[in-house]
Design an enzyme around this catalytic site. Sequence first.
Site, PDB file in Angstrom:
ATOM      1  N   HIS A  71      -4.995  -0.501  -3.875  1.00 24.70           N
ATOM      2  CA  HIS A  71      -6.413  -0.716  -3.509  1.00 24.70           C
ATOM      3  C   HIS A  71      -7.325  -0.241  -4.637  1.00 24.70           C
ATOM      4  O   HIS A  71      -8.422   0.253  -4.393  1.00 24.70           O
ATOM      5  CB  HIS A  71      -6.790   0.043  -2.227  1.00 24.70           C
ATOM      6  N   SER A 102       0.839  -1.217   0.000  1.00 30.22           N
ATOM      7  CA  SER A 102       0.000   0.000   0.000  1.00 30.22           C
ATOM      8  C   SER A 102       0.877   1.273   0.000  1.00 30.22           C
ATOM      9  O   SER A 102       1.567   1.524  -0.985  1.00 30.22           O
ATOM     10  CB  SER A 102      -0.980  -0.072   1.169  1.00 30.22           C
ATOM     11  N   ASP A 111      -4.547   8.497  -0.141  1.00 26.51           N
ATOM     12  CA  ASP A 111      -4.550   8.891   1.265  1.00 26.51           C
ATOM     13  C   ASP A 111      -4.890  10.351   1.465  1.00 26.51           C
ATOM     14  O   ASP A 111      -4.847  11.165   0.547  1.00 26.51           O
ATOM     15  CB  ASP A 111      -3.195   8.574   1.898  1.00 26.51           C
TER      16      ASP A 111
END
Lengths: 233, 233
Positions: free
Chosen positions: B159, B122, B137
Site C-alpha cells: 500500500h 498485503s 500495521d
Amino acid sequence: MKNVVLASTSTLYGEKYLQYLLPVMQELFAGIEEIVFIPYARPGGISHDEYTARAAAGLAGTGITVKGLHTFADPVQAIREAKGFFTGGGNTFVLVKQLHELKLMDLLSEVVSKGTPYIGASAGSNIGGVNMQTTNDMPIVYPPSFQTMGLMPYNLNPHYQEPIPGVPHMGETRETRILEFHTQQSIPVIGLREGSWIRIKGNEIRLEGSMPAKIFEQGKTPYELAAGSDIKI
Amino acid sequence: MKNVVLASTSTLYGEKYLQYLLPVMQELFAGIEEIVFIPYARPGGISHDEYTARAAAGLAGTGITVKGLHTFADPVQAIREAKGFFTGGGNTFVLVKQLHELKLMDLLSEVVSKGTPYIGASAGSNIGGVNMQTTNDMPIVYPPSFQTMGLMPYNLNPHYQEPIPGVPHMGETRETRILEFHTQQSIPVIGLREGSWIRIKGNEIRLEGSMPAKIFEQGKTPYELAAGSDIKI
C-alpha cells in the site's frame, strides 16, 4: 501529584519546533531551570546529541535548559534526581527498546507518578499510555516488551486523523487499525489530533488544546470529546 | 522452482475483492483444484472461518477451491501436502505471531522455496520479505519474532503511497519511515503501490501490474522502478 502533558505532536504545520507548546512547558516547568531530555526516539535516526541540541534550541528563550539523558554516566540516578522530563518524538519502537534495555521504563513511571513534571510529544506521549500498541510507527527494531509507563489507564494514538475524502487508497484507516486493536485488547484509546494534548494533574485527566479527540472504547461506536473536557472513560 | 506472487493489496479501489488478481491466481495455480488459505491476519478481527469463506467467495468461478489452514488437525502436515497457498491481508503482527507460535513460518518458507505456488496480499506479502519490520500495521499483539519467510532478499512496504500534497499533517510520511528503517537495518525495501505485485519465478524477481514501485536502498536516494522491470538490487 502527577503533573504530566502528553502532546500529539511537537510541531504544528507551518510553525517552529515546539512553538505552540512553549506556554504549556513554561507552566509545567514553572520554577525549574534544568530538565532531562530523553532523546532515544531518534527521529530520522539523528544522534542523541543532535536531538538534544534541537530540543535545547526549541526551548531557547524560556529559561529552561535541557541535559540529554544519554550524557549521564548513571541514567538511573539521573532519572531519580531530575527536576523534570521531556521525551521527544521519533520512533516509538526505538524509544521503548532503549528504555527497557536500560531498565528505565518502570523507574521513569515511578518517578513521574510521584510528581516529577513530564512532557512527551508523539512517541514521548505514547509511552504515557498502558502500552505502545496503538503507535503509528514502523517496527524497525524489536523491543523486549511493548509495555509503557501507564500514567493513565488509556492508550494514545498521536497524530490522529480521519481518512481524507476522495483519496482512492485501500490501506487501513487509523480508525480501522484502532478497532482492530480492540479485537485483541480492551484498553480505551484516545485518538489525539495535532494541536491537542492530555493534561494529567493528580487524578484529573483533561483534553487541552485546539481540537476534539476521538475516543475509542471496546465494543462502542467511537465518539468525539470536546477540547477542555475531562477524560473519564 | 519458486513460484510466488506478492501483491500490494487484495482489492483495488472500486473493484470487488481479488478481482484484479484473479487472472494472476489462475496462472499461478494452473492445474490446481484446491489450495490452502492462511486466514491468520484476520482483518478487522474477523474469524478464521469468516475470512476463509470470503476468500472462497472471491475465487468463485475460477475452479479453485480453498481450505482454511485452521481447519486441519495437523497444520504442519497440511503445509507439507498443500498444492498451493494464499495468505490474505489483515494485521501482520497477528499473522506473524500465529505462524511463529505454531512453528509454521520456517516450514512455509521451506515448502514455498521448493516450489509450492504461493500468493500473498498485503500482510500475506509482507511475510515474503526478510522480516516484517516495514509493515504499516499497528502492533496490536507481540510476536515472538519479527522474522518472516525471506522468499527474496528484500522487504516490502505494501500500500505504498507518497504524501498527499496540501494535507497539513505532521505525522511521518511512508518514505520517512522507510528511511528510518535504514538507520537500523540494510535490507532493501520495495515500496509496492496498490495495483502492483512482485512475481518470483525461480531466481527471477519481476515487478508486475500497473504501477511503478519505489525502491529504497540504504544510503541511496530512493528511485522509481517501472512496471515490468526485473528487480535486481
